[in-house]
Design a protein around this motif. Structure first.
Motif, PDB file in Angstrom:
ATOM      1  N   LYS A 151      33.300 -39.318   9.905  1.00  0.00           N
ATOM      2  CA  LYS A 151      34.434 -40.234   9.929  1.00  0.00           C
ATOM      3  C   LYS A 151      34.204 -41.398   8.980  1.00  0.00           C
ATOM      4  O   LYS A 151      35.110 -41.798   8.229  1.00  0.00           O
ATOM      5  CB  LYS A 151      34.656 -40.741  11.351  1.00  0.00           C
ATOM      6  CG  LYS A 151      35.886 -41.621  11.507  1.00  0.00           C
ATOM      7  CD  LYS A 151      36.096 -41.994  12.967  1.00  0.00           C
ATOM      8  CE  LYS A 151      37.337 -42.860  13.126  1.00  0.00           C
ATOM      9  NZ  LYS A 151      37.561 -43.236  14.549  1.00  0.00           N
ATOM     10  N   ARG A 152      32.974 -41.947   8.973  1.00  0.00           N
ATOM     11  CA  ARG A 152      32.668 -43.065   8.079  1.00  0.00           C
ATOM     12  C   ARG A 152      32.779 -42.647   6.613  1.00  0.00           C
ATOM     13  O   ARG A 152      33.338 -43.371   5.789  1.00  0.00           O
ATOM     14  CB  ARG A 152      31.269 -43.594   8.362  1.00  0.00           C
ATOM     15  CG  ARG A 152      31.147 -44.444   9.613  1.00  0.00           C
ATOM     16  CD  ARG A 152      29.835 -45.216   9.625  1.00  0.00           C
ATOM     17  NE  ARG A 152      28.676 -44.337   9.529  1.00  0.00           N
ATOM     18  CZ  ARG A 152      28.067 -43.794  10.572  1.00  0.00           C
ATOM     19  NH1 ARG A 152      28.522 -44.031  11.806  1.00  0.00           N
ATOM     20  NH2 ARG A 152      27.011 -43.016  10.405  1.00  0.00           N
ATOM     21  N   ARG A 154      34.525 -40.160   5.335  1.00  0.00           N
ATOM     22  CA  ARG A 154      35.933 -39.944   4.973  1.00  0.00           C
ATOM     23  C   ARG A 154      36.618 -41.265   4.671  1.00  0.00           C
ATOM     24  O   ARG A 154      37.341 -41.404   3.675  1.00  0.00           O
ATOM     25  CB  ARG A 154      36.671 -39.218   6.104  1.00  0.00           C
ATOM     26  CG  ARG A 154      36.418 -37.737   6.184  1.00  0.00           C
ATOM     27  CD  ARG A 154      37.542 -37.018   6.943  1.00  0.00           C
ATOM     28  NE  ARG A 154      37.821 -37.645   8.229  1.00  0.00           N
ATOM     29  CZ  ARG A 154      37.243 -37.319   9.369  1.00  0.00           C
ATOM     30  NH1 ARG A 154      36.312 -36.376   9.385  1.00  0.00           N
ATOM     31  NH2 ARG A 154      37.573 -37.915  10.500  1.00  0.00           N
ATOM     32  N   LYS A 155      36.421 -42.248   5.551  1.00  0.00           N
ATOM     33  CA  LYS A 155      37.073 -43.542   5.351  1.00  0.00           C
ATOM     34  C   LYS A 155      36.581 -44.224   4.085  1.00  0.00           C
ATOM     35  O   LYS A 155      37.357 -44.794   3.321  1.00  0.00           O
ATOM     36  CB  LYS A 155      36.831 -44.434   6.575  1.00  0.00           C
ATOM     37  CG  LYS A 155      37.643 -44.054   7.792  1.00  0.00           C
ATOM     38  CD  LYS A 155      37.521 -45.099   8.900  1.00  0.00           C
ATOM     39  CE  LYS A 155      38.451 -44.796  10.051  1.00  0.00           C
ATOM     40  NZ  LYS A 155      38.365 -45.821  11.116  1.00  0.00           N
ATOM     41  N   ASP A 156      35.262 -44.181   3.869  1.00  0.00           N
ATOM     42  CA  ASP A 156      34.699 -44.812   2.668  1.00  0.00           C
ATOM     43  C   ASP A 156      35.232 -44.137   1.398  1.00  0.00           C
ATOM     44  O   ASP A 156      35.553 -44.812   0.412  1.00  0.00           O
ATOM     45  CB  ASP A 156      33.177 -44.737   2.689  1.00  0.00           C
ATOM     46  CG  ASP A 156      32.551 -45.640   3.741  1.00  0.00           C
ATOM     47  OD1 ASP A 156      33.265 -46.532   4.252  1.00  0.00           O
ATOM     48  OD2 ASP A 156      31.358 -45.453   4.058  1.00  0.00           O
ATOM     49  N   GLU A 158      38.093 -42.433   1.078  1.00  0.00           N
ATOM     50  CA  GLU A 158      39.509 -42.757   0.916  1.00  0.00           C
ATOM     51  C   GLU A 158      39.692 -44.158   0.355  1.00  0.00           C
ATOM     52  O   GLU A 158      40.557 -44.385  -0.510  1.00  0.00           O
ATOM     53  CB  GLU A 158      40.225 -42.612   2.258  1.00  0.00           C
ATOM     54  CG  GLU A 158      40.358 -41.164   2.720  1.00  0.00           C
ATOM     55  CD  GLU A 158      40.877 -41.049   4.141  1.00  0.00           C
ATOM     56  OE1 GLU A 158      41.239 -42.094   4.730  1.00  0.00           O
ATOM     57  OE2 GLU A 158      40.897 -39.917   4.670  1.00  0.00           O
TER      58      GLU A 158
END
Length: 302
Positions: A151-152, A154-156, A158
């Motif tokens: 999750k981290r 993916r967010k980073d 994006e």
């Protein structure tokens, strides 16, 4: 209480009759959806562009399945197997959103375009090696599965892609970046809280109008969806040639169709600036030509 399937349906039938018509009130919705569909027929240029793009995309898939793949001899990159489903999902998302809008729910359809845009921007970034498909999915090869770490990542990823595609590291003009920031903020306004939709009930809130439930054609609402659909559709069109393998490029007739559609998308998008003076048209043109720099000769680059 256990009910048989017949009893389950019969009980619902009994409470849903209106003036002797089974499920009569629900037909009010269906009738207004049909009326909304008729109102959309006035947008001949938009409908022609949208349907021509559907025909082209479907033809592209046919060429991949029947002409291109049998000619490919070299093993395809593992990333090709990630890219093609993302491309297909973008096409299906546009088709689904358009069906919703045409039936009378343009703001609901509009929210779907936001996720489609985000996915296309990430895909374009991966094809240009600004990011990679692993990090987009939150995967670190060779490491054990860790949901929090995925999750981290993916967010980073994006966040970094956004900076390089539309933000401070994009190289786009400041005017374009400002327009895209407003474009993005308006998406947020509806995606998070349905604020555009809720504004349609202001007459009821003030006691002046009935509560609006049935679909009703509103030119401003449909135009918002239509413009964003063409913009996001153009981005998907730009990515489509990357489905080609360098071993088996598509025929010249396909390439000519791609050019006609690409030019038609640009004319449509830029008309917001040329004809209406809205700067967002020119901003999207700069974005697509700079950040989706693919053409009919492009092949899968990874």
């Amino acid at each position: 209480m256990a009910l048989s399937p017949e009893e389950f349906v019969k009980r619902l039938d009994a409470i849903s009759e209106s003036d002797g018509v089974p499920y009569g009130r629900a037909r009010l919705v269906f009738d207004e959806e049909q009326n909304h569909k008729q109102a959309i027929l006035r947008y001949r240029g938009y409908l022609a562009l949208s349907d021509a793009f559907k025909c082209f995309f479907l033809e592209t898939v046919e060429l991949v399945n029947t002409v291109s793949r049998p000619k490919v001899t070299a093993p395809l990159s593992e990333f090709y197997g990630i890219f093609v489903p993302r491309l297909a999902h973008g096409f299906q998302s546009l088709c689904g959103a358009e069906r919703i809008a045409i039936c009378g729910y343009p703001y609901h359809a509009y929210t779907l375009l936001r996720n489609t845009f985000d996915n296309l921007a990430l895909t374009s970034a991966a094809l240009q090696k600004i990011a990679d498909f692993y990090s987009i999915e939150g995967i670190t090869p060779g490491k054990p599965l860790d949901i929090a770490a995925m999750k981290r990542l993916r967010k980073d990823t994006e966040f970094e892609v956004r900076r390089k595609m539309t933000g401070s590291l994009s190289g786009l003009t400041q005017e374009t970046r400002d327009e895209l920031a407003q474009w993005d903020a308006l998406f947020d306004f509806e995606v998070h809280g349905a604020r555009l939709s809720l504004a349609g009930a202001k007459g009821w809130m003030k006691g002046r109008e009935p509560l609006p439930i049935l679909p009703r054609f509103e030119e401003e609402q449909f135009a918002l969806f239509m413009n964003r659909y063409c913009e996001v559709g153009w981005m998907l069109h730009r990515l489509t040639p990357a489905i080609q393998s360098s071993d088996a490029p598509f025929p010249a007739a396909w390439m000519e169709k791609w050019r006609v559609l690409d030019d038609s998308f640009q004319i449509t998008v830029n008309s917001l600036t040329k004809q209406l003076g809205k700067r967002i048209g020119a901003a999207i043109v700069e974005l697509v030509n700079t950040k989706f720099p693919f053409n009919e000769h492009s092949t899968f680059p990874l």
